[in-house]
Design an enzyme around this catalytic site. Sequence first.
Site, mmCIF file in Angstrom:
data_model
loop_
_atom_site.group_PDB
_atom_site.id
_atom_site.type_symbol
_atom_site.label_atom_id
_atom_site.label_comp_id
_atom_site.label_asym_id
_atom_site.label_seq_id
_atom_site.Cartn_x
_atom_site.Cartn_y
_atom_site.Cartn_z
ATOM 1 N N THR A 100 0.971 -1.304 0.146
ATOM 2 C CA THR A 100 -0.262 0.199 -0.093
ATOM 3 C C THR A 100 1.011 1.287 -0.009
ATOM 4 O O THR A 100 1.825 0.818 0.384
ATOM 5 C CB THR A 100 -0.721 0.279 1.002
ATOM 6 O OG1 THR A 100 -1.551 0.907 0.995
ATOM 7 C CG2 THR A 100 -0.153 0.050 2.449
ATOM 8 N N HIS B 273 3.423 -11.260 14.080
ATOM 9 C CA HIS B 273 4.545 -12.048 14.794
ATOM 10 C C HIS B 273 4.144 -13.748 15.021
ATOM 11 O O HIS B 273 5.452 -13.980 15.546
ATOM 12 C CB HIS B 273 3.953 -10.761 15.806
ATOM 13 C CG HIS B 273 5.862 -10.811 17.200
ATOM 14 N ND1 HIS B 273 6.985 -11.424 16.176
ATOM 15 C CD2 HIS B 273 6.132 -9.811 18.198
ATOM 16 C CE1 HIS B 273 7.676 -11.372 16.683
ATOM 17 N NE2 HIS B 273 7.457 -10.586 18.394
#
Length: 408
Positions: free
Chosen positions: A327, A379
Amino acid sequence: MSVEIKVPTLGESITEAIVGKWHKKVGDAVAVDEPVAVLETDKVTIDVQAPESGTIEAISFTEGAKVKIGDVIGKLKPGAAAAKASGATVPPSTAQTAAPQPAPAASGPAITPVARNVAAATGVDPTKVQGSGANGKVMKDDVLKAAQAPAPAPAAQAQAPASAPAATTLNAPSGPRAEERVRMTTLRKRVAERLLQAQSNAAILTTFNEVDMSAVMALRKQYGERYEKRHGVKLGFMSFFVKAAIEALKAYPAVNAFIEGDEVVFHHYYDVGIAVSGSRGLVVPIIRDAEQRSMAELEKVIADFGARAKSDKLTLAELQGGTFSITNGGIFGSMLSTPILNPPQTGILGMHNIVERPVVRDGQVVVRPIMYLALSYDHRLIDGREAVQFLVRIKDCIEDPERILLEV
């Protein structure tokens, strides 16, 4: 004989939509394949076209109604001899779909819906407002004028003793305080759901780095004109970042993987989503097999995505899937941001605006065009070390574009 206007097939796994807008009303003439209504899905908007030429005879679902594939949303009377709009009537079977207009109160003048809302917001009694519209209808401007006019002092207030403290008006509203309530589009609701899903189902973390754009900008300046003449498209920044991202994904495949239950699905292909602005919000069409495309092909696909997104011409198939996303908030002036994952993807790269900043090169302070990069990642699958090295790999490819060509 009437011809039915049906909800078309909307795409894989999509079974329903919302009637976003009617381009036509009962009695309007339409040509074959002319758009008569817009359907909103959770990804794109779709035009419903007239199956034949004729006149809209009935509308079965009003704007905002939920429909399914195959539903008859309206009917048209085929042929050139179409009834005029002024003489058309809504069949009893569809009368319930036309929102009835509230009749004016017998004790007061007629008032437009907008004026009624403004009156409610400002506390103005519309029955005491002199209308300026046709037949004395109260318009919005009439209510605003009445709201701004000084109110007459009550008799009791006029007889108040001189020693009575004056009412404070420092924090009182000074004018009309109108509000507007607009239905959230299906696309925006779906975006909201997916953002909450991403935040709830993934351990999102973001790491940052900066990249010197001097080498890429020099290449564009040196070869840009010849590139455009040969390939018919401008040499932009995005193709460099797509190629750099692919090199980084090859080096760190977890960023190109999905978590499904207790398993990790590694993709040995690179379907890169490019966020572009559509007429109704942000959409992310997918470049399939991006690793097999040349930079010119990438630029052409991205330019086509951007153009068709603005006119809602992207297909559902183009918006489904993807293994990694990019993006570019820099086109809107963003200096730094933390992009949110597009589930079930585990990584998204955020680009930002290019600003000349002082940096140190060979012991000297020089000015360079710098862009901040952000990588948001899951994560649960990607460690901080891998995320940092992923961004460093992109940085190396952008600052030394020959690496992209040589794949080193």
